[in-house]
Design an enzyme around this catalytic site. Structure first.
Site, PDB file in Angstrom:
ATOM      1  N   GLU A  50      29.748  40.006  34.394  1.00 32.92           N
ATOM      2  CA  GLU A  50      29.161  41.473  33.609  1.00 32.92           C
ATOM      3  C   GLU A  50      30.584  42.149  33.568  1.00 32.92           C
ATOM      4  O   GLU A  50      31.656  41.627  33.702  1.00 32.92           O
ATOM      5  CB  GLU A  50      28.315  42.307  34.567  1.00 32.92           C
ATOM      6  CG  GLU A  50      28.759  42.618  35.800  1.00 32.92           C
ATOM      7  CD  GLU A  50      27.879  43.251  36.891  1.00 32.92           C
ATOM      8  OE1 GLU A  50      26.760  43.484  36.468  1.00 32.92           O
ATOM      9  OE2 GLU A  50      28.047  43.482  38.140  1.00 32.92           O
ATOM     10  N   ASP A  64      32.141  52.144  37.952  1.00 36.83           N
ATOM     11  CA  ASP A  64      32.172  51.722  36.777  1.00 36.83           C
ATOM     12  C   ASP A  64      33.309  52.153  35.764  1.00 36.83           C
ATOM     13  O   ASP A  64      33.143  52.380  34.741  1.00 36.83           O
ATOM     14  CB  ASP A  64      30.943  51.566  35.904  1.00 36.83           C
ATOM     15  CG  ASP A  64      29.770  50.909  36.881  1.00 36.83           C
ATOM     16  OD1 ASP A  64      29.954  50.144  37.503  1.00 36.83           O
ATOM     17  OD2 ASP A  64      28.555  51.714  36.869  1.00 36.83           O
TER      18      ASP A  64
END
Length: 539
Positions: A194, A13
């Site tokens: 997302e 991430d």
């Protein structure tokens, strides 16, 4: 050439920011404490771990957070005066029923903001922003206003759980969100939308998101609008980066990206990826961070260089430095930065570097895999082949006391070479394995009697194979007969419905289930990455 991944091992991430000539990448740490890893570079090829900013209980307390929860998807940004770090602390992922099906749609995603003038300084106490979803990011617009984005989680039956990307203004003066929350992007048919990041260029607002889930179907989706609040039109290719249709690509699971520009205006994209084991297809190194140069087309859209939409294993740039062998002798008052522990913001309850100078003392606490206070200190596995060893002094008096060397993913996936004691064998060592893909949840090897005094423990990992050995100092290595499956230390080795988003660690642990807190002293710990070996080589 620079070879991807630039941040090997569990570093998912990525969020990237440039301040002058300095680049910083923040990555997720999940249940490992301190929270958030920040690496620094000046050439986009060589990166150094320089900070973990969430170090206080007021900032982060993960005691009780389930495996795979904790700190998700930080966003690191700079507004010209201060760094801003936004992160999620996930408190509930949902329970699992018999058969692995999800038994709950309710989840708790708490989003916070901390700030600091310098990367390695003391970061502020957190401001709670919202709890409506995860993957928050902060956009600093050209007019000085700040906007929070995050995916919206919808728990209602029959609804799309990933309900789009929402936008709301943040007021630094009031230290809270203000105005109405707007859903600006519903996502595409690929779904699981997302990881939003927003940028402004040539009068356009460009929105990057991740879609397809963080496994094999992961992708980077792009859209743009003349207005901040939309509507957002999709990129001509819809997904600008993905390996979901290319099982032959060396970098799989590509997605969850962020964009940065060099001082010369050249765009680079960082994103997470996974490298499957050649024989088993499991990503034991977890989700890693890769980078590659991009280009702005004449139509104003962002495109990859080379093969359209495909991650690049090698990119133009300096050759990255090979990792140095690391040996921690525990002579300093602080734990070496490579190491982390699990969940608790009170390290003094589980470890000490001063109780016995020159040693890491672990106090026997809860069982291995506990969600609260377990004494386990470990570092990431960052190569397919490595050697790890340590020198342990530990005098257990009964079977509830144990300490040793562990290859660990989470409470349901580990191999633990530990020293213990029982009335039949006396002081001994054996391996306990937690097996996620076996009818038997855990397994033990037969105990091996060992003499009193210090003992060296050793692990050798070669792709999916793990071997353990032990010796008295300066003696010959004694290899355990068993070979262990290292591939279970991966996201892919799990029952359906469980959160598996981290990576393999190797380190030291100590338990005392009697509650007496018997300590174990580790004189040193060594980790060395190496080439493949049929048995491995001395650590």
């Amino acid at each position: 050439m620079t070879r991807n991944p630039i941040l090997p091992g569990f570093n998912p991430d990525p969020s990237i920011v440039r301040v002058g000539d300095d680049y910083y990448i923040a990555t997720s740490t999940f249940e490992w404490f301190p929270g958030v890893q920040i690496h620094h570079s000046r050439d986009l090829a060589n990166w150094e771990l320089v900070a973990r900013p969430l170090v206080r209980a007021r900032q982060l307390d993960m005691r009780g957070d389930p495996d795979g929860c904790g700190v998700w998807a930080p966003c690191l940004s700079h507004d010209g005066a201060r760094f801003h770090l936004i992160y999620t602390d996930v408190k509930r992922y949902g329970r699992t029923t018999v058969g692995g099906a999800s038994g709950a749609s309710l989840r708790d995603f708490h989003n916070y903001l901390v700030t600091c003038e310098t990367i390695a300084g003391e970061w502020s106490d957190p401001i709670h922003l919202n709890s409506s979803g995860f993957d928050p990011s902060l956009f600093h617009d050209e007019d000085g206003r700040k906007w929070l984005l995050n995916m919206l989680w919808d728990h209602r039956p029959g609804r799309n759980r990933f309900a789009g990307i929402v936008l709301q203004e943040y007021s630094p003066a009031e230290r809270r969100l203000i105005g109405e929350r707007l859903n600006i992007f519903p996502g595409t048919a690929l779904g699981l939308t997302e990881a939003p990041h927003l940028y402004r260029r040539d009068g356009w607002y460009h929105l990057l998101t991740a879609e397809g889930g963080t496994g094999w179907n992961h992708a980077v989706t792009m859209a743009r609008s003349r207005s901040l609040t939309g509507p957002y039109e999709l990129h001509p290719d819809i997904h600008i980066l993905s390996s979901r249709t290319r099982p032959d690509a060396p970098l799989q699971r590509a997605g969850h990206a962020d964009l940065v520009e060099t001082p010369a205006g050249e765009p680079w994209l960082v994103y997470l990826c996974g490298r499957p084991l050649p024989n088993r297809g499991r990503c034991v190194l977890g989700r890693e961070t890769a980078i590659q140069p991009m280009r702005w087309g004449e139509d104003g859209w962002l495109y990859t260089l080379g093969e359209p939409g495909l991650p690049m294993r090698d990119v133009p740039g300096p050759e990255g430095r090979r990792p140095a062998d690391t040996r921690a002798d525990f002579d300093d008052p602080a734990l070496p930065i490579d190491f982390q522990w699990l969940r608790t913001p009170e390290p003094e309850a589980i470890l000490s570097l001063g109780a016995r100078p020159g040693h890491l003392r672990l106090y026997g606490r809860e069982s291995i895999g506990s969600l609260f206070t377990q004494a386990l200190v470990a570092r990431r596995q960052q190569a397919f082949c490595y050697s790890a060893s340590c020198l342990l002094e530990f005098a257990p008096r009964h079977f509830q006391q144990a300490a040793g060397l562990v290859a660990y993913y989470n409470a349901s996936k580990f191999h633990y070479l530990h020293v213990s004691h029982d009335e039949e064998v006396g002081r001994h060592l054996r391996v306990m394995s937690a097996l996620p893909d076996s009818p038997q949840a855990d397994a033990f090897t037969a105990p091996v009697a060992i003499p009193e005094g210090p003992v060296e423990l050793r692990a050798e990992v070669d792709y999916e194979r793990l071997r353990f050995a032990w010796r008295v100092p300066s003696g010959d290595w004694q290899w355990l007969a068993e070979q262990f499956d290292a591939s279970i230390l991966s996201d892919e080795a799990s029952a359906p419905g469980l959160p598996n988003f981290t990576g393999a660690f190797v380190g030291m642990a100590c338990q005392d289930l009697s509650g007496a807190g018997l300590p174990a002293d580790f004189d040193w710990f060594a980790y060395r990455e190496r080439d493949f070996s049929p048995r491995g080589s001395a650590a």
